[in-house]
Design an enzyme around this catalytic site. Structure first.
Site, PDB file in Angstrom:
ATOM      1  N   TYR A   1      83.736 -69.859  16.036  1.00 16.76           N
ATOM      2  CA  TYR A   1      82.897 -70.476  17.050  1.00 16.76           C
ATOM      3  C   TYR A   1      83.600 -71.610  17.793  1.00 16.76           C
ATOM      4  O   TYR A   1      83.224 -71.948  18.887  1.00 16.76           O
ATOM      5  CB  TYR A   1      81.615 -70.996  16.385  1.00 16.76           C
ATOM      6  CG  TYR A   1      81.068 -70.016  15.390  1.00 16.76           C
ATOM      7  CD1 TYR A   1      81.131 -70.277  14.026  1.00 16.76           C
ATOM      8  CD2 TYR A   1      80.547 -68.813  15.809  1.00 16.76           C
ATOM      9  CE1 TYR A   1      80.649 -69.373  13.107  1.00 16.76           C
ATOM     10  CE2 TYR A   1      80.067 -67.892  14.882  1.00 16.76           C
ATOM     11  CZ  TYR A   1      80.118 -68.171  13.544  1.00 16.76           C
ATOM     12  OH  TYR A   1      79.652 -67.265  12.636  1.00 16.76           O
ATOM     13  N   CYS A   2      84.614 -72.208  17.167  1.00 13.50           N
ATOM     14  CA  CYS A   2      85.421 -73.209  17.856  1.00 13.50           C
ATOM     15  C   CYS A   2      86.782 -72.583  18.131  1.00 13.50           C
ATOM     16  O   CYS A   2      87.368 -71.971  17.257  1.00 13.50           O
ATOM     17  CB  CYS A   2      85.622 -74.459  16.989  1.00 13.50           C
ATOM     18  SG  CYS A   2      84.217 -75.571  16.999  1.00 13.50           S
ATOM     19  N   SER A   3      87.271 -72.742  19.313  1.00 11.43           N
ATOM     20  CA  SER A   3      88.548 -72.139  19.653  1.00 11.43           C
ATOM     21  C   SER A   3      89.670 -72.747  18.826  1.00 11.43           C
ATOM     22  O   SER A   3      89.931 -73.936  18.879  1.00 11.43           O
ATOM     23  CB  SER A   3      88.830 -72.349  21.148  1.00 11.43           C
ATOM     24  OG  SER A   3      90.093 -71.833  21.486  1.00 11.43           O
ATOM     25  N   HIS A   4      90.327 -71.904  18.041  1.00 12.14           N
ATOM     26  CA  HIS A   4      91.495 -72.312  17.262  1.00 12.14           C
ATOM     27  C   HIS A   4      91.207 -73.520  16.377  1.00 12.14           C
ATOM     28  O   HIS A   4      91.954 -74.484  16.352  1.00 12.14           O
ATOM     29  CB  HIS A   4      92.680 -72.610  18.188  1.00 12.14           C
ATOM     30  CG  HIS A   4      93.043 -71.448  19.051  1.00 12.14           C
ATOM     31  ND1 HIS A   4      93.411 -70.227  18.542  1.00 12.14           N
ATOM     32  CD2 HIS A   4      93.064 -71.311  20.392  1.00 12.14           C
ATOM     33  CE1 HIS A   4      93.670 -69.393  19.540  1.00 12.14           C
ATOM     34  NE2 HIS A   4      93.443 -70.014  20.666  1.00 12.14           N
TER      35      HIS A   4
ATOM     36  N   VAL B   1      78.907 -75.734  13.039  1.00 10.80           N
ATOM     37  CA  VAL B   1      80.264 -76.108  13.458  1.00 10.80           C
ATOM     38  C   VAL B   1      80.430 -77.620  13.489  1.00 10.80           C
ATOM     39  O   VAL B   1      81.383 -78.162  12.937  1.00 10.80           O
ATOM     40  CB  VAL B   1      80.592 -75.514  14.846  1.00 10.80           C
ATOM     41  CG1 VAL B   1      81.927 -76.064  15.362  1.00 10.80           C
ATOM     42  CG2 VAL B   1      80.663 -73.992  14.774  1.00 10.80           C
TER      43      VAL B   1
END
Length: 434
Positions: free
Chosen positions: A418-421, A226
């Site tokens: 894995y990362c919000s939005h 990420v």
């Protein structure tokens, strides 16, 4: 997009000299038109001509990238989820199922012998690829997730107890977190997480502060899928060993992109997946130090992982058979061996250097777009950044961005899990862009 930035020096000279019609044992089969172009690059005339990049020279080997949608060529950015496969991998799979499909380790007929030889040959290729001390240190698994679960259940349940600590970073993949949550619940061990610095990389100073004689295992990524950041694994192993802790490295985003030497890194366990390194899905591998693997209980019970079976008990085979119960993914493992041959012929250092150019170009291009927020460290001469970018665009949902780009330019984009939005662009290796 900046293809001229990468020199032909990134492509093996042995392949540049191959004649257009010679496909025997070759890596890249060039069309007549492309071969003439490559020849002009390899032996330039007085007139300056564009220099072919590694991406230009290898794209021809990936059939899926030859598609067009409404007259536009396919651009595939989702390599962080799975990479595409070159012709040689698909040919190898086809040959196995057409010519010598048979089970391994349990037949004396010619097909079984050939399949077993190819399967164990693939194990040797993996061992050589990561410079394992012994091919017995390579355990084939269904994927890297299963490899992590193998360590968590086989080593973790036997070696962790109430009061012990497991150290991870908040940037780990779910597959590296959830198994240890299960184990901590069953054993009473405590999970300790390393946070991020203001540069959005795992905080090494905090990590060193968390280590103690209670730390029994450290679970870290080599390259973040990420943030694009890279951790100093050799140092982490040194610090962890001082307190008697084992180290498990998630190398899914490093093994396909750069030279990885497990003996140099020194970690007790390292995992990777075939499907992210131009190989088939359904197979991955665990590298473990042989003495540790030999001390571990089997992860699954069944055929091939036993030495002797009695009605009330069984004795177990030595590694790696101990951890490969049942019929394995034979064709897939052999296909992984073909993918390793493909990558090795190009050269992992050459791939790594080319990807560094792609990473810088991707980052600088995105950062120049107004209202774009990129996560992770900026590329620089001292800090490596993997060729992927997680980002947000102010007031625009990432799903909308991905859908618009997919419709307009045939660009296959992932939406982050894995990362919000956030949206992740993960150009990978040498099949990044047209």
């Amino acid at each position: 997009m900046a293809t001229a930035a990468a020199s032909l020096r990134y492509f093996p000279s042995s392949l540049r000299k191959r004649s257009p019609g010679d496909a025997s044992g070759g890596l890249v089969k060039l069309s007549h038109r492309r071969a003439l172009s490559a020849a002009r690059v390899a032996a330039p005339s007085r007139e300056a001509e564009p220099v072919a990049s590694l991406g230009d020279l290898t794209r021809v080997e990936f059939p899926i990238l030859h598609q067009e949608f409404d007259g536009a060529k396919l651009v595939y950015f989702d390599n962080g989820a799975t990479s595409q496969k070159p012709n040689i991998v698909m040919k190898t799979l086809d040959e196995y199922y057409r010519s010598y499909n048979s089970n391994v380790h349990r037949g004396i007929h010619v097909l079984s012998a050939k399949a077993t030889e190819a399967y164990e040959g693939a194990r040797t290729k993996v061992a050589n690829f990561v410079n394992a001390a012994d091919s017995r240190e390579i355990v084939f698994t269904r994927n890297a997730t299963e490899a992590i679960n193998l360590v968590a259940y086989s080593w973790g349940l036997s070696n962790l107890k109430q009061g012990d600590e497991i150290v991870l970073t908040v940037a780990e993949h779910h597959s590296a977190i959830v198994p240890w949550q299960f184990v901590s619940q069953k054993t009473g061990a405590t999970l300790k997480y390393v946070g991020l610095t203001k540069e959005e990389v795992p905080d090494i100073e905090q990590f060193k502060g968390l280590l103690s004689n209670k730390t029994k295992i450290v679970v870290v990524h080599h390259v973040s899928n990420v943030l694009g950041s890279m951790l100093p694994i050799e140092d982490i192993v040194t610090w962890s060993n001082r307190v008697g802790a084992k180290v498990l490295v998630d190398a899914c985003q490093s093994v396909p992109h750069m030279p990885v030497d497990v003996q140099k890194l020194g970690a007790d366990f390292l995992v990777a997946s075939s499907h992210k390194m131009c190989g088939p899905t359904g197979v991955g591998f665990l590298h473990g130090k042989l003495d540790i693997l030999s001390s571990m209980e089997p992860f699954l019970g069944g055929g091939e992982m036993i030495a002797d079976v009695f009605q009330d008990k069984s004795t177990y085979a030595e590694p790696p058979s101990r951890f490969e119960a049942g019929t394995p993914a034979i064709g897939e493992a052999i296909g992984l061996g073909a993918a390793i041959d493909y990558l090795s012929q190009i050269g992992m250092q050459k791939i790594h250097e080319y990807e560094k150019e792609l990473a810088t170009y991707l980052y600088e291009s995105l950062i120049s777009v107004p209202n774009v927020r990129i996560y992770g460290p900026a590329p620089c001469k001292t800090d490596h950044r993997a060729p992927l970018c997680s980002f947000n665009v102010e007031n625009v949902h990432p799903t909308d961005i991905a859908e618009i780009l997919d419709l307009q330019v045939c660009c296959v984009l992932p939406v982050a899990k894995y990362c919000s939005h956030s949206l992740i662009l993960a150009p990978c290796s040498f099949i990044w862009i047209e």
